[in-house]
Design a protein around this motif. Structure first.
Motif, PDB file in Angstrom:
ATOM      1  N   CYS A 137       3.995   1.511  -0.998  1.00 59.40           N
ATOM      2  CA  CYS A 137       4.737   1.612  -2.263  1.00 59.40           C
ATOM      3  C   CYS A 137       3.847   2.152  -3.378  1.00 59.40           C
ATOM      4  O   CYS A 137       4.277   2.983  -4.186  1.00 59.40           O
ATOM      5  CB  CYS A 137       5.280   0.245  -2.658  1.00 59.40           C
ATOM      6  SG  CYS A 137       6.534  -0.388  -1.536  1.00 59.40           S
ATOM      7  N   LEU A 138       2.615   1.668  -3.441  1.00 57.49           N
ATOM      8  CA  LEU A 138       1.695   2.161  -4.467  1.00 57.49           C
ATOM      9  C   LEU A 138       1.409   3.639  -4.273  1.00 57.49           C
ATOM     10  O   LEU A 138       1.341   4.406  -5.248  1.00 57.49           O
ATOM     11  CB  LEU A 138       0.399   1.345  -4.424  1.00 57.49           C
ATOM     12  CG  LEU A 138       0.506  -0.095  -4.930  1.00 57.49           C
ATOM     13  CD1 LEU A 138      -0.812  -0.830  -4.692  1.00 57.49           C
ATOM     14  CD2 LEU A 138       0.880  -0.131  -6.401  1.00 57.49           C
ATOM     15  N   ALA A 139       1.246   4.049  -3.028  1.00 60.01           N
ATOM     16  CA  ALA A 139       0.989   5.463  -2.756  1.00 60.01           C
ATOM     17  C   ALA A 139       2.167   6.322  -3.202  1.00 60.01           C
ATOM     18  O   ALA A 139       1.988   7.393  -3.807  1.00 60.01           O
ATOM     19  CB  ALA A 139       0.714   5.668  -1.274  1.00 60.01           C
ATOM     20  N   ARG A 140       3.393   5.859  -2.914  1.00 53.05           N
ATOM     21  CA  ARG A 140       4.583   6.619  -3.339  1.00 53.05           C
ATOM     22  C   ARG A 140       4.653   6.703  -4.869  1.00 53.05           C
ATOM     23  O   ARG A 140       4.947   7.743  -5.445  1.00 53.05           O
ATOM     24  CB  ARG A 140       5.851   5.928  -2.806  1.00 53.05           C
ATOM     25  CG  ARG A 140       5.984   5.881  -1.298  1.00 53.05           C
ATOM     26  CD  ARG A 140       6.463   7.210  -0.744  1.00 53.05           C
ATOM     27  NE  ARG A 140       6.869   7.060   0.647  1.00 53.05           N
ATOM     28  CZ  ARG A 140       6.067   7.183   1.696  1.00 53.05           C
ATOM     29  NH1 ARG A 140       4.789   7.479   1.506  1.00 53.05           N
ATOM     30  NH2 ARG A 140       6.540   7.042   2.927  1.00 53.05           N
ATOM     31  N   SER A 141       4.391   5.570  -5.522  1.00 46.21           N
ATOM     32  CA  SER A 141       4.474   5.543  -6.994  1.00 46.21           C
ATOM     33  C   SER A 141       3.416   6.436  -7.610  1.00 46.21           C
ATOM     34  O   SER A 141       3.696   7.190  -8.575  1.00 46.21           O
ATOM     35  CB  SER A 141       4.316   4.108  -7.498  1.00 46.21           C
ATOM     36  OG  SER A 141       5.320   3.273  -6.956  1.00 46.21           O
ATOM     37  N   LEU A 142       2.190   6.365  -7.111  1.00 46.26           N
ATOM     38  CA  LEU A 142       1.118   7.202  -7.652  1.00 46.26           C
ATOM     39  C   LEU A 142       1.399   8.679  -7.441  1.00 46.26           C
ATOM     40  O   LEU A 142       1.086   9.512  -8.305  1.00 46.26           O
ATOM     41  CB  LEU A 142      -0.216   6.815  -7.005  1.00 46.26           C
ATOM     42  CG  LEU A 142      -0.782   5.462  -7.442  1.00 46.26           C
ATOM     43  CD1 LEU A 142      -1.974   5.070  -6.579  1.00 46.26           C
ATOM     44  CD2 LEU A 142      -1.197   5.507  -8.912  1.00 46.26           C
ATOM     45  N   ALA A 143       2.010   9.011  -6.311  1.00 47.65           N
ATOM     46  CA  ALA A 143       2.347  10.407  -6.058  1.00 47.65           C
ATOM     47  C   ALA A 143       3.352  10.921  -7.097  1.00 47.65           C
ATOM     48  O   ALA A 143       3.235  12.053  -7.585  1.00 47.65           O
ATOM     49  CB  ALA A 143       2.938  10.549  -4.647  1.00 47.65           C
ATOM     50  N   GLU A 144       4.315  10.075  -7.456  1.00 44.43           N
ATOM     51  CA  GLU A 144       5.288  10.482  -8.465  1.00 44.43           C
ATOM     52  C   GLU A 144       4.649  10.600  -9.842  1.00 44.43           C
ATOM     53  O   GLU A 144       4.945  11.520 -10.613  1.00 44.43           O
ATOM     54  CB  GLU A 144       6.447   9.487  -8.498  1.00 44.43           C
ATOM     55  CG  GLU A 144       7.331   9.494  -7.273  1.00 44.43           C
ATOM     56  CD  GLU A 144       7.996  10.839  -7.047  1.00 44.43           C
ATOM     57  OE1 GLU A 144       8.339  11.519  -8.031  1.00 44.43           O
ATOM     58  OE2 GLU A 144       8.167  11.219  -5.885  1.00 44.43           O
ATOM     59  N   LEU A 145       3.750   9.671 -10.178  1.00 47.67           N
ATOM     60  CA  LEU A 145       3.080   9.730 -11.479  1.00 47.67           C
ATOM     61  C   LEU A 145       2.224  10.987 -11.582  1.00 47.67           C
ATOM     62  O   LEU A 145       2.153  11.610 -12.654  1.00 47.67           O
ATOM     63  CB  LEU A 145       2.200   8.485 -11.669  1.00 47.67           C
ATOM     64  CG  LEU A 145       2.968   7.167 -11.876  1.00 47.67           C
ATOM     65  CD1 LEU A 145       2.012   5.991 -11.840  1.00 47.67           C
ATOM     66  CD2 LEU A 145       3.723   7.186 -13.190  1.00 47.67           C
TER      67      LEU A 145
ATOM     68  N   ASP B 182       0.830  -1.206   0.000  1.00 43.36           N
ATOM     69  CA  ASP B 182       0.000   0.000   0.000  1.00 43.36           C
ATOM     70  C   ASP B 182       0.865   1.258   0.000  1.00 43.36           C
ATOM     71  O   ASP B 182       0.603   2.218  -0.745  1.00 43.36           O
ATOM     72  CB  ASP B 182      -0.932   0.001   1.216  1.00 43.36           C
ATOM     73  CG  ASP B 182      -2.043  -1.032   1.081  1.00 43.36           C
ATOM     74  OD1 ASP B 182      -2.273  -1.511  -0.053  1.00 43.36           O
ATOM     75  OD2 ASP B 182      -2.665  -1.361   2.101  1.00 43.36           O
TER      76      ASP B 182
END
Length: 229
Positions: free
Chosen positions: A221-229, A219
């Motif tokens: 990791c997905l939040a970090r990735s989505l924030a960058e996208l 969860d």
């Protein structure tokens, strides 16, 4: 070489071994004599003979492993150095010094030297016991992940990724989780962009090479990735 390797009754005194190793040091970089010289050195290592010159010789081998222009010579050096690491009890200070030497040469100017370092690190990860790897995991992991963002050569970058995945898979789960927690912290929005890239690189490698370790952090990791996208 044959006498030392096959006849256990043959022993070498300190003075004899020192003289022999001085001859080895003189011939290590001589292309015409390398084959027999490295055979002799591995025979000495196989018998676990010890002299002060042995450690000087192995330092020379480690440098030559990175700097030698011929791939066959680099392979000879790597095989010999791994024999030394596995056959000799090394103090934590000496082993840490070798690890720092390898990691500092991740920035060596020639890509073949950087690949030689990665091959040696991969061999160490496969051969060393878990408890020894755990002691040095942080020292190895951080420079490797940082190198991912700096490395211009595709094959070397792939080699860095392979070493990182092997390290995560070889460590006890708790130790691997500590490394991934570091990556999560680096990927935080409060970090500068370069640090976030380093963190995301590490998490990406875990996702492809050790997904079971990443599951508890998914969860975040997905939040970090989505924030960058």
């Amino acid at each position: 070489t044959s006498l030392i390797r096959h006849v256990q009754e043959v022993t070498l005194g300190t003075a004899q071994l020192s003289a022999l190793l001085l001859l080895v040091q003189a011939d290590l970089e001589n292309p015409k004599r390398q084959g027999s010289t490295f055979d002799l050195l591995r025979s000495v290592l196989g018998r676990r003979f010890v002299a002060p010159e042995l450690y000087d010789t192995m330092d020379q081998v480690s440098h030559f492993m990175v700097q030698a222009p011929k791939s066959s010579t680099r392979a000879l050096c790597a095989r010999t150095f791994l024999t030394y690491l596995l056959n000799y009890p090394l103090s934590p200070k000496r082993l840490t010094g070798y690890m720092h030497f390898f990691l500092s040469n991740l920035a060596y100017s020639q890509s073949h030297g950087r690949l030689a370092v990665l091959d040696m690190l991969l061999a160490i990860i496969k051969a060393f016991p878990q408890e020894v790897l755990a002691e040095h995991a942080g020292v190895v992991f951080v420079p490797l992940v940082q190198r991912l963002g700096l490395e211009p050569a595709t094959d070397v970058r792939a080699g860095v990724g392979a070493v990182l995945q092997a390290l995560l898979g070889a460590l006890p789960p708790l130790e691997s989780r500590k490394l991934l927690d570091m990556c999560v912290a680096w990927a935080s929005a409060s970090q500068p962009p370069a640090m976030r890239r380093v963190g995301l690189h590490g998490l990406c490698l875990a996702a492809s090479g050790a997904p079971q370790l990443l599951a508890p952090l998914l969860d975040t990791c997905l939040a970090r990735s989505l924030a960058e996208l």
